[in-house]
Design an enzyme around this catalytic site. Structure first.
Site: not given
Length: 489
Positions: A74, A149, A173
């Site tokens: 990420k 996210s 997330s």
């Protein structure tokens, strides 16, 4: 579906080299990523070099659980050889000079880094639509969001664009996008994995974890990253995860006490989601677990408490982005004007909204009324879980009140977007662990996630229960209908 475990076994048996495996993933990424926008950076040269090094290490007789396994990261975790944007214009061309500790530990294990994955800007969002580089699309339906996210991470794992991916979970997330994309996502207890090198959102809530194909892979990834780090004073040394014990846990549900909170099955929940989750709980009961209702009476306060504490911490953390030392710089007539111009151009609408909320909550005259009161209620939420865990071993609940919603459906309605995390926020506020695993599909064929929640540092049992569930069901093995090749335009 190539799991971390399966990839390592193939590499160990010399059925494929790390370079060959990495090249195959890169080809797939270049074919499918234009449709999904899961990757922001595809690191072809770096990945192939790391794969070549992994092959050389294997030739010397080295053997680790991740040696030569292609994974992705990420884009809020620092990587010394790849740009790290946090999904923001303000860091669009930023490359750190160091690795985050979690990244460094995976690198030492010999994992191969395919690239960096899309996310909501500074991890602020529930749909990955807040990325400055465009939204990620859900592999199950490209007209829908992948969650957020860590939406890029979830989509990449679901579409087989990596064996596993790193994500972060501040208020849901990892778990929420895992549910919406039909993969496994583990939110670790606060402090189990170092936060050093993570671009901070809310420092008392941020956790680093993994999105994987199954619970065994989640255990492998956690075992590689966990443990005390002198660079992070909030990290702790705990009993390491025993990956091998997962295969010995077939009968572990006999006598297991599962709690079901009535507060997680209220109004506004998609009927298909409630039905699939209740069926999954019934399956745990059929495997030998006892099921009883537990009370988490302050669940409804998780949302307002989170949206005071998290923005307050974000407003302090994001003050470092001022255009002076790194990142975007928009020159103003003086220093203050430079700050304002840089942040005005560099931050997106959601980030600005949360900075303003947080600054307001911390301002003179409102600090006691909002921030301090929210911290007190946070303690009460934590006590609710402690009380529940005095009667049960784990808690089973939904991850999200709905399956994946259409792109654009909630982007202009912040309250509706925030409600997507209503079942994940309390766990984050309490600092405990939770995993999302696939447990079925809605009438449109979209994945539904089951959340298994454990007490602080209770990941071993949570992983064992998740593993047993996945050994006796096949929901985690299902793939989008177009899986295997890009769907024609």
């Amino acid at each position: 579906m190539l799991t971390v475990y399966a990839a390592r076994e193939r590499l160990r048996r010399r059925e494929v080299s790390a370079v060959e495996l990495t090249r195959a993933f890169l080809e797939r990424i270049h074919a499918l990523n234009p449709r999904l926008n899961a990757y922001l950076t595809v690191a072809d040269e770096t990945a192939l070099a790391m794969a070549g090094d992994a092959d050389a290490r294997m030739a010397r007789g080295e053997d680790t659980p991740l040696l030569g396994v292609p994974i992705a990261i990420k884009d809020v975790l620092s990587t010394r050889d790849m740009r790290t944007t946090a999904g923001s214009k303000i860091l669009a061309n930023y490359t750190p000079s160091w690795d985050a500790t979690a990244v460094a530990r995976l690198r030492a294990m010999g994992a191969v880094f395919l690239g960096k994955l899309n996310c909501d800007e500074f991890a602020m969002g529930s749909s990955t639509e807040n990325s400055a580089f465009g939204p990620t699309r859900n592999p199950w339906d490209e007209t829908r969001v992948p969650g957020g996210s860590s939406g890029g991470s979830a989509a990449a794992v679901a579409a087989d664009l990596c064996c596993a991916a790193l994500g972060t979970d501040t208020g849901g997330s990892i778990r929420q996008p895992a549910a919406l994309c039909g993969v496994t996502g583990l939110k670790n207890s606060y402090g189990r994995v170092s936060r050093y090198g993570l671009i901070a959102f809310a420092s008392s809530l941020d956790t680093v974890g993994a999105l994987t194909k199954d619970a065994r892979d989640a255990a492998i990834m956690l075992r590689a990253m966990e443990g005390r780090d002198p660079l992070d004073s909030t990290s702790v040394e705990v009993e390491p995860i025993d990956v091998a014990s997962l295969d010995q846990s077939r009968d572990s549900l006999r006598g297991l006490r599962v709690g079901v909170p009535a507060e997680y099955f209220g109004d506004g929940m998609q009927p298909d989601v409630a039905q699939r989750v209740r069926e999954a709980i019934a399956h745990l009961q059929a495997l030998g677990a006892s099921v009883r209702e537990v009370n988490l009476p302050r669940t409804h306060l998780g949302l307002p408490v989170y949206y005071i504490i998290a923005p307050a911490e974000a407003s302090a953390n994001l003050a470092r982005f001022d255009g002076v030392k790194y990142g975007l710089r928009v020159q103003g007539r003086d220093l203050i004007a430079t700050y304002m111009e840089t942040r005005g151009a560099g931050f997106g609408a959601e980030v600005k909204r949360r900075i303003m909320l947080g600054t307001y909550a911390l301002s003179a005259g409102y600090y006691d009324a909002y921030y301090i009161r929210a911290q007190k209620v946070r303690t009460l939420i934590k006590r609710d879980f402690e009380q529940a865990f005095s009667h049960v071993d784990i808690i089973a609940a939904p991850v999200s009140p709905t399956t994946a919603f259409p792109l654009g459906a909630k982007i202009d309605d912040p309250i509706q977007m925030y409600l997507a995390d209503v079942f994940t926020l309390p766990v984050s506020l309490a600092g405990i662990c939770g995993i999302s695993i696939p447990c079925g599909f809605d009438r449109d064929g979209l994945p539904v996630g089951l959340q298994l929640i454990g007490p602080a540092f209770g990941e071993q049992r949570v992983l064992e229960v998740a593993h047993v569930f996945q050994q006796t069901t096949d929901f985690h093995l299902q793939k989008p209908k177009w899986h295997g090749q890009p769907r024609s335009s």
